[in-house]
Scaffold this motif. Sequence first.
Motif, short mmCIF file in Angstrom:
data_model
loop_
_atom_site.label_atom_id
_atom_site.label_comp_id
_atom_site.label_asym_id
_atom_site.label_seq_id
_atom_site.Cartn_x
_atom_site.Cartn_y
_atom_site.Cartn_z
N GLY A 32 34.92 1.55 -8.30
CA GLY A 32 34.11 2.56 -8.94
C GLY A 32 32.63 2.22 -8.90
N LYS A 33 31.88 2.96 -9.70
CA LYS A 33 30.45 2.74 -9.73
C LYS A 33 29.90 3.14 -11.09
CE LYS A 33 29.62 7.15 -7.43
NZ LYS A 33 28.99 7.81 -6.30
N PHE A 34 28.73 2.61 -11.39
CA PHE A 34 28.00 2.97 -12.61
C PHE A 34 26.53 2.72 -12.36
CE2 PHE A 34 29.39 -1.42 -13.15
CZ PHE A 34 28.23 -2.07 -13.53
N THR A 35 25.69 3.30 -13.21
CA THR A 35 24.25 3.15 -13.11
C THR A 35 23.70 2.59 -14.41
OG1 THR A 35 24.09 5.00 -11.57
CG2 THR A 35 22.06 4.35 -12.70
N LEU A 36 22.88 1.58 -14.31
CA LEU A 36 22.18 1.03 -15.47
C LEU A 36 20.75 1.53 -15.42
CD1 LEU A 36 23.48 -2.65 -15.43
CD2 LEU A 36 24.20 -0.79 -16.95
N VAL A 45 24.61 -13.18 -17.26
CA VAL A 45 23.92 -12.63 -16.09
C VAL A 45 23.06 -11.44 -16.51
CG1 VAL A 45 24.26 -11.54 -13.84
CG2 VAL A 45 25.77 -13.38 -14.56
N SER A 46 21.84 -11.41 -16.04
CA SER A 46 20.95 -10.29 -16.29
C SER A 46 21.00 -9.35 -15.09
CB SER A 46 19.52 -10.81 -16.51
OG SER A 46 18.67 -9.73 -16.79
N LEU A 47 21.44 -8.12 -15.33
CA LEU A 47 21.54 -7.12 -14.27
C LEU A 47 20.34 -6.20 -14.34
CD1 LEU A 47 25.30 -6.12 -14.71
CD2 LEU A 47 24.34 -7.73 -13.05
N PRO A 48 19.55 -6.12 -13.26
CA PRO A 48 18.41 -5.21 -13.26
C PRO A 48 18.88 -3.75 -13.29
CG PRO A 48 18.38 -6.69 -11.34
CD PRO A 48 19.68 -6.88 -12.04
N ASP A 71 22.12 -3.93 -5.85
CA ASP A 71 21.16 -4.24 -4.80
C ASP A 71 20.58 -5.65 -4.94
OD1 ASP A 71 21.49 -1.77 -3.61
OD2 ASP A 71 19.79 -0.87 -4.66
N HIS A 72 20.41 -6.11 -6.17
CA HIS A 72 19.72 -7.38 -6.39
C HIS A 72 20.55 -8.40 -7.16
CE1 HIS A 72 16.16 -5.40 -4.90
NE2 HIS A 72 16.39 -4.43 -5.75
N GLN A 73 21.76 -8.05 -7.58
CA GLN A 73 22.54 -8.97 -8.40
C GLN A 73 24.03 -8.70 -8.23
OE1 GLN A 73 21.10 -11.35 -10.45
NE2 GLN A 73 23.16 -12.14 -10.75
N THR A 74 24.81 -9.76 -8.19
CA THR A 74 26.26 -9.64 -8.22
C THR A 74 26.81 -10.59 -9.28
OG1 THR A 74 26.59 -11.35 -6.53
CG2 THR A 74 26.39 -9.09 -5.75
N THR A 75 27.97 -10.25 -9.81
CA THR A 75 28.62 -11.11 -10.80
C THR A 75 30.09 -10.75 -10.84
OG1 THR A 75 28.46 -11.98 -13.05
CG2 THR A 75 28.21 -9.61 -12.79
N GLN A 76 30.85 -11.50 -11.59
CA GLN A 76 32.24 -11.16 -11.81
C GLN A 76 32.64 -11.55 -13.23
OE1 GLN A 76 34.21 -13.27 -8.64
NE2 GLN A 76 34.63 -15.03 -9.93
N TYR A 99 16.47 -4.78 -26.03
CA TYR A 99 17.29 -5.40 -25.00
C TYR A 99 18.69 -4.81 -25.03
CZ TYR A 99 13.55 -8.82 -24.83
OH TYR A 99 12.32 -9.42 -24.72
N ARG A 100 19.34 -4.75 -23.87
CA ARG A 100 20.69 -4.19 -23.78
C ARG A 100 21.68 -5.28 -23.37
NH1 ARG A 100 17.11 -0.48 -23.54
NH2 ARG A 100 17.58 1.68 -24.05
#
Length: 142
Positions: A32-36, A45-48, A71-76, A99-100
């Motif tokens: 799936g996908k989502f937008t922050l 981990v800080s996700l931009p 585009d700039h970060q991956t994590t699991q 902050y979120r």
Amino acid sequence: MKSKSRLCSFAIFALAVAFSASAAHAQTYATGKFTLEHQTQWNNVSLPAGNYTFQVEDTVTNAKVIRIRGDHQTTQVMMYPNRDASNRSEMTLEVRNGYRYVTSFELPGFAAGFRVQKTAAEKESVASNSQSEHISVQTAAH
């Protein structure tokens, strides 16, 4: 000398076959996908801000691993079956002092909750300055 070289080549080949077989064995539960809209902290981990895709895969236990790519970060992160989980597909964020922080990630039948550490100043503060946001998560079950 020639037999050591052949033995080494065979060992490398056997390892490559074993790794590809185990990778092929991993089953995808959902993608799936989502937008922050804002920079967001998920565990350590800080996700931009940006668009992210994810893939939920089986593990050798009953847990699932969520692989998140942007585009700039991956994590699991790990996710566990939850009989009480809703049929929603959403992420919940705690918004505190601008902050979120991800506090939960839900997919039908599965849910993951995440603890948000408070700073010393926040622990001392009597007034709580936090609110929740819900992010829609688009999924495609497999």
